[in-house]
Each structure stands twice: as C-alpha cells, then as structure tokens.
Design an enzyme around this catalytic site. Structure first.
Site, PDB file in Angstrom:
ATOM      1  N   LYS A 196       0.869  -1.187   0.000  1.00  0.00           N
ATOM      2  CA  LYS A 196       0.000   0.000   0.000  1.00  0.00           C
ATOM      3  C   LYS A 196       0.900   1.229   0.000  1.00  0.00           C
ATOM      4  O   LYS A 196       2.072   1.142   0.383  1.00  0.00           O
ATOM      5  CB  LYS A 196      -0.877  -0.001   1.264  1.00  0.00           C
ATOM      6  CG  LYS A 196      -2.083   0.903   1.197  1.00  0.00           C
ATOM      7  CD  LYS A 196      -3.247   0.287   0.452  1.00  0.00           C
ATOM      8  CE  LYS A 196      -4.352   1.290   0.223  1.00  0.00           C
ATOM      9  NZ  LYS A 196      -5.571   0.663  -0.316  1.00  0.00           N
TER      10      LYS A 196
ATOM     11  N   ASP B 136      -6.869   4.624  -4.567  1.00  0.00           N
ATOM     12  CA  ASP B 136      -7.559   4.514  -3.277  1.00  0.00           C
ATOM     13  C   ASP B 136      -8.129   5.922  -3.040  1.00  0.00           C
ATOM     14  O   ASP B 136      -8.294   6.681  -4.014  1.00  0.00           O
ATOM     15  CB  ASP B 136      -6.585   4.088  -2.156  1.00  0.00           C
ATOM     16  CG  ASP B 136      -7.292   3.715  -0.856  1.00  0.00           C
ATOM     17  OD1 ASP B 136      -7.802   2.592  -0.756  1.00  0.00           O
ATOM     18  OD2 ASP B 136      -7.355   4.544   0.078  1.00  0.00           O
TER      19      ASP B 136
HETATM   20  P1  NDP Z   1     -12.751   8.136  -2.915  1.00  0.00           P
HETATM   21  O1  NDP Z   1     -11.673   9.132  -2.719  1.00  0.00           O
HETATM   22  O2  NDP Z   1     -13.257   7.887  -4.271  1.00  0.00           O
HETATM   23  O3  NDP Z   1     -13.994   8.501  -1.998  1.00  0.00           O
HETATM   24  C1  NDP Z   1     -13.890   8.585  -0.623  1.00  0.00           C
HETATM   25  C2  NDP Z   1     -15.196   9.085  -0.066  1.00  0.00           C
HETATM   26  O4  NDP Z   1     -15.142   9.035   1.358  1.00  0.00           O
HETATM   27  C3  NDP Z   1     -15.484  10.525  -0.413  1.00  0.00           C
HETATM   28  O5  NDP Z   1     -16.853  10.732  -0.482  1.00  0.00           O
HETATM   29  C4  NDP Z   1     -14.857  11.279   0.755  1.00  0.00           C
HETATM   30  O6  NDP Z   1     -15.396  12.570   0.965  1.00  0.00           O
HETATM   31  C5  NDP Z   1     -15.191  10.362   1.902  1.00  0.00           C
HETATM   32  N1  NDP Z   1     -14.175  10.500   2.962  1.00  0.00           N
HETATM   33  C6  NDP Z   1     -12.837  10.390   2.850  1.00  0.00           C
HETATM   34  N2  NDP Z   1     -12.217  10.619   4.011  1.00  0.00           N
HETATM   35  C7  NDP Z   1     -13.198  10.871   4.883  1.00  0.00           C
HETATM   36  C8  NDP Z   1     -13.211  11.195   6.257  1.00  0.00           C
HETATM   37  N3  NDP Z   1     -12.085  11.287   6.969  1.00  0.00           N
HETATM   38  N4  NDP Z   1     -14.421  11.367   6.834  1.00  0.00           N
HETATM   39  C9  NDP Z   1     -15.562  11.253   6.099  1.00  0.00           C
HETATM   40  N5  NDP Z   1     -15.607  10.957   4.800  1.00  0.00           N
HETATM   41  C10 NDP Z   1     -14.442  10.782   4.205  1.00  0.00           C
HETATM   42  O7  NDP Z   1     -12.206   6.791  -2.262  1.00  0.00           O
HETATM   43  P2  NDP Z   1     -12.699   5.299  -2.496  1.00  0.00           P
HETATM   44  O8  NDP Z   1     -14.148   5.271  -2.714  1.00  0.00           O
HETATM   45  O9  NDP Z   1     -11.795   4.700  -3.503  1.00  0.00           O
HETATM   46  O10 NDP Z   1     -12.333   4.610  -1.104  1.00  0.00           O
HETATM   47  C11 NDP Z   1     -13.241   4.584  -0.009  1.00  0.00           C
HETATM   48  C12 NDP Z   1     -12.840   3.490   0.962  1.00  0.00           C
HETATM   49  O11 NDP Z   1     -12.837   2.226   0.280  1.00  0.00           O
HETATM   50  C13 NDP Z   1     -11.437   3.623   1.562  1.00  0.00           C
HETATM   51  O12 NDP Z   1     -11.442   3.081   2.856  1.00  0.00           O
HETATM   52  C14 NDP Z   1     -10.587   2.736   0.661  1.00  0.00           C
HETATM   53  O13 NDP Z   1      -9.409   2.298   1.296  1.00  0.00           O
HETATM   54  C15 NDP Z   1     -11.565   1.593   0.416  1.00  0.00           C
HETATM   55  N6  NDP Z   1     -11.293   0.769  -0.752  1.00  0.00           N
HETATM   56  C16 NDP Z   1     -11.224   1.320  -2.010  1.00  0.00           C
HETATM   57  C17 NDP Z   1     -10.987   0.519  -3.093  1.00  0.00           C
HETATM   58  C18 NDP Z   1     -11.021   1.051  -4.487  1.00  0.00           C
HETATM   59  O14 NDP Z   1     -10.956   0.233  -5.431  1.00  0.00           O
HETATM   60  N7  NDP Z   1     -11.136   2.341  -4.714  1.00  0.00           N
HETATM   61  C19 NDP Z   1     -10.712  -0.928  -2.932  1.00  0.00           C
HETATM   62  C20 NDP Z   1     -10.901  -1.420  -1.590  1.00  0.00           C
HETATM   63  C21 NDP Z   1     -11.145  -0.581  -0.547  1.00  0.00           C
HETATM   64  P3  NDP Z   1     -14.605  13.870   0.472  1.00  0.00           P
HETATM   65  O15 NDP Z   1     -14.812  13.912  -1.017  1.00  0.00           O
HETATM   66  O16 NDP Z   1     -15.225  14.983   1.201  1.00  0.00           O
HETATM   67  O17 NDP Z   1     -13.168  13.662   0.842  1.00  0.00           O
END
Ligand code: NDP
Length: 460
Positions: free
Chosen positions: A141, A181
């Site tokens: 990671k 991510d």
């Molecule tokens: P994105 O950046 O596309 O989206 C993240 C979302 O979560 C946004 O809406 C963001 O809001 C919100 N967010 C981020 N940080 C916080 C916080 N501290 N408090 C509240 N909301 C928050 O990321 P992903 O969708 O790719 O990833 C989301 C989760 O899924 C993570 O835990 C990641 O590790 C996990 N994941 C992702 C994978 C992937 O293929 N993308 C695979 C497996 C797991 P804002 O826009 O305001 O920041």
C-alpha cells in the site's frame, strides 16, 4: 474428552494466547505511536487463536513474527511547485508488506491524514484481502499526505510526476503494482503512468491498475469494489433468507466505492436513502438518484450538498456520523476507517439494522463489530467485502500480460464468481474452526492460512 485431556487442551489454549500476546507486544514495542496499525493487527490476532490451537506448525515456524513486520517500508520526500511558483513538500510512502504469494499489490491514498500508521494498517489488511481473492498477489500500500482537494489539474499533475519519480525505483509489473484509493482516481493514475513510462523508456501497461481504457485499463474495474461489496452482502443476505429487494440502505461516502455500491444495490431493488462526503450527508426519502450523485461527484467534482439543487425534497445535514442515525436495513460504510464506533453501532441496532458490509477499510471499530455480532446482525468484514477492487485489478493485469481485453460482462461475471468464492471461503473457515457464521474470523483465517502455508513452503 477426559478430565486430563480437558486440562491439556486448556493449557494448550493458554500457551497459544500467550504466544499471540507476545507477538502483539513486539508489534507495540516496534510501532508505539501507530494507532491504526496496532488496531488492525490486534483485531487480526484475536481471530487467529483457533488456527494456532489446531496447527502448531505456525508457532514452530514463527511465521506470525514475519507477517507483522513489513518486508520493506519506503518513505520519501515529494517536492512539487504550486501554481503560484512556490515549492511545496509532502511525504510519500510505499509499504511492501508481504510477497509470499505474489508481487506486492495495493492502492495509493492521497489524503492529509495519511501517515506511516495508516499506510501500514492498509498494507497489512491488503495481504489477507489479496490472498482471499485466490489470485497470486502479495500485499502492499502507499500514498501521501498530499491533499488533492482545491488543487488545480496542473498541480495534481506536477505532484504525481514528482511522487512517481521516486516511487518508480521500487515498482514494476512483476515487483509491485500500485492502484488507486482515496484521492487517487483515473486522473492521478494517468499522470503517474505517464511519468513511469517516460522514466523507464518502456511501455509497461501492467505497472499500475485502474488505468484509463485507452492505455490498458479494464472494463469493470471502476465499478468492481462497489459492485463486489454488494455481491458479497447479497450472499450474506441470501444465506439468511433475505435479499436487497425492498430493503432500505444507507451508504457513507460518495466516492468510487460508494457510488457503485449504491448503483448495484438500487439495481437489485434496494432503496438507498443516504450518502455523504467528509462535510456532511444527504437524505432522500424518495431514494437517492444515482445519476445525480455521479454528475455531482464524478463530472462536476462538487460537494454532495449540490445534490439538493436537483432534488428539492432531499435534506442535507452537516457532519458525518449522523448518517448512522437514519433507520435502515443494510448499512454500508464506504468512506474511511473508524466511521462506526460503539455509539453509531448501537444507534443502527436500535433502528433495526439487519446487515452491515464494510465497503471501506476498517470502517468499524472492534467495539462496533462486537455490538453487531452479539446482537445477530449479519456482518461482512472489509478484507472480504471490498476485495472485488483488487480482484478486478488482478484481472486487469491478466489482460495486460496477454494483450487482450475482456468485455464488461466477462469481467463482471468473473467478479461475481470471485466474490461468491470469497464468501464461501469465509463461511467454510469459520465453521471449520468452530465459529460458524463469524465472517470476521472466517476471513482472517482463510486469508492467513494461505499466506502462512506458502511462507513455510518457501522456508520461512
Ligand atoms: P474516494 O476518494 O473515491 O472517496 C472517498 C469518499 O469518502 C469521499 O466521499 C470522501 O469525501 C469520503 N471520505 C474520505 N475521508 C473521509 C473522512 N475522513 N471522513 C468522512 N468521509 C471521508 O475513495 P474510495 O471510494 O476509492 O475509497 C473509499 C474506501 O474504500 C477507503 O477506505 C478505501 O481504502 C476503500 N477501498 C477502495 C478501493 C477502491 O478500489 N477504490 C478498494 C478497496 C477498498 P470527500 O470527497 O469529502 O473527501
């Protein structure tokens, strides 16, 4: 069992617990301030007691001591110039945690909260998640404390180029294959790939996944984590005689994972009523319109409250945790770590939640998981539920190696099969170790044994 056998079994269990405590004390001593990493390791070790009781070989080979220590942790400076001509400096990370079953594989996160602890917790989880997919990929990671919010396209590009200038020394299609991510989507992967290509002087499509379709990306990769989350939860519901049809669903976040989890849940007949970003959440009693969410987040790169411009009946609330107070049958935390603590879990329980699936990584604390599990709520842990993303990345690598492209349907069918297999592995392992229905223990054990057995074969 005779009394003597009972006594011997109890003594043996005590010894195993002592060994696991000893391993954790070493991890604590070596990483004293790494809260999230320690949390992930502690939760994981807790699941392993029954495996160690049955299989003394794991203690004899001391594999655990190696699994909890990254094979390599790289920290580097990322200097870049902002649009005003000022030099900025961020910190970059890549943890190459375990390569027993394949080259390191895991995403890159760009978010101000990124630290060594966050990267190590994510890398640690990734080892077992990747193992669960049945693909030959090890765990890694990376990321940076760079905040992409409010930056121009040119700033993002310069940052990505500088980040890759250092990272390129450590990655390669058969060494370590990063992906996206939080904060790293198609745009960032494009800039990172372009810089790697310039530096290596070769076209290594397989060095990154989550690429655009025009240069080696895979159809279905964008949707895979969200769709995979729903495929897994669908299996959990099915086993309990339930389904998504007609169920009310709350999803946190509105990024890649959330959007496609919502899309698939809606297609399966669920009514998704809420989603969020890091500022607040929207509640739409009529059911979230996924096309509007996509327009707001993917096209306009706007905040989620902009949804209300097109849906006057919907409501917006500031702050994130309130979303878990909305009554729902299925809760899908898909934003970030530690979103649901004991309090939020109790609130969900009071409102009658039937199933929780972790789309994000470690979104529920161990206290929250305990609330769900002791009260009969179906619970799907992150390393199994959200493994669809890395599984599809692995399918992207397979297409890159063979220089062919599969259709969306081919990738989606393979994804569905993989998610079913992961679900079945978790169920089988949980039952085999006397914890039927406990998918946390099932996922940890199934993910661990594959890696640990391979390490022993390699002479660990
Ligand atoms: P994105 O950046 O596309 O989206 C993240 C979302 O979560 C946004 O809406 C963001 O809001 C919100 N967010 C981020 N940080 C916080 C916080 N501290 N408090 C509240 N909301 C928050 O990321 P992903 O969708 O790719 O990833 C989301 C989760 O899924 C993570 O835990 C990641 O590790 C996990 N994941 C992702 C994978 C992937 O293929 N993308 C695979 C497996 C797991 P804002 O826009 O305001 O920041």
């Amino acid at each position: 069992m005779t009394q003597t056998e009972d006594y011997a079994a109890a003594q043996h269990e005590k010894e195993v617990k002592k060994y696991l405590d000893h391993i954790f004390s070493i991890v604590k001593q070596r990483n004293p301030h790494e809260k999230e990493f320690l949390q992930a390791v502690k939760m994981f070790l807790h699941s392993l007691t029954p495996v160690f009781i049955k299989n003394p070989k794991y203690i004899q080979h001391n594999v655990l001591a190696r699994i909890v220590e990254p094979e390599r942790m790289i920290t580097f400076q990322v200097p870049w110039v902002d649009d005003k001509g000022n030099m900025q400096v961020n910190r970059g990370y890549r943890v190459q945690f375990n390569s027993a079953i394949g080259p390191y594989k895991g995403g890159l996160r760009f978010h101000p909260s990124v630290s060594a602890s966050i990267i190590k917790f994510l890398g640690f989880e990734q080892i077992f998640k990747n193992s669960l997919t049945g693909q030959a990929i090890g765990g890694g990671k990376g990321g940076s404390d760079f905040d992409p919010k409010g930056k121009s396209d040119n700033e993002i590009m310069r940052f990505c180029q500088s980040f890759m200038t250092e990272l390129a020394k450590y990655i390669g299609p058969d060494i370590d294959i990063p992906a996206g991510d939080i904060g790293v989507g198609k745009r960032e992967i494009g800039y990172l790939f372009g810089q790697y290509k310039r530096m290596s002087g070769q076209y290594h499509a397989g060095v990154l996944t989550g690429k655009g379709l025009s240069y080696g990306g895979s159809l279905g990769r964008t949707e895979a984590t969200g769709y995979g989350t729903i495929y897994f939860v669908e299996e959990m519901l099915k086993d309990a005689g339930l389904s998504f049809k007609g169920r009310t669903v709350v999803v946190s976040g509105s990024g890649n994972v959330s959007i496609y989890a919502m899309e698939k849940a809606i297609r399966l007949g669920a009514r998704v009523v809420a989603c969020s970003d890091s500022d607040g959440y929207i509640y739409d009693e009529n059911g979230i319109n996924i096309e509007t969410v996509k327009k707001v987040k993917e096209e306009n790169n706007d905040r989620i409250h902009a949804y209300l411009k097109e849906h006057k009946d919907a409501k917006y609330f500031s702050g994130c945790s309130g979303i878990w107070g909305i009554p729902c049958d299925v809760a899908l935390p898909c934003a970030t770590q530690n979103e649901i603590g004991r309090e939020e879990a109790n609130q969900l329980l009071i409102n009658g939640v039937q199933a929780v699936g972790e789309g994000a990584n470690m979104p529920c604390t161990s206290e929250a998981i305990q609330v769900f599990q002791t009260n009969g709520v179906l619970f799907g842990p992150a390393k199994a539920v959200n493994a669809g993303g890395v599984a599809a990345s692995s399918l992207e690598m397979a297409q890159n190696s063979s220089r062919i492209s599969w259709s969306f349907e081919e990738v989606d069918t393979k994804l569905q099969e993989i998610m079913k297999n992961i679900y079945n592995s978790c169920v089988t392992a949980a039952a085999a170790y006397n914890h039927p229905g406990n998918l946390v223990i099932g996922a940890d054990i199934a993910g661990f044994t594959n890696v640990a057995d391979t390490m022993i074969e390699h002479g660990a």
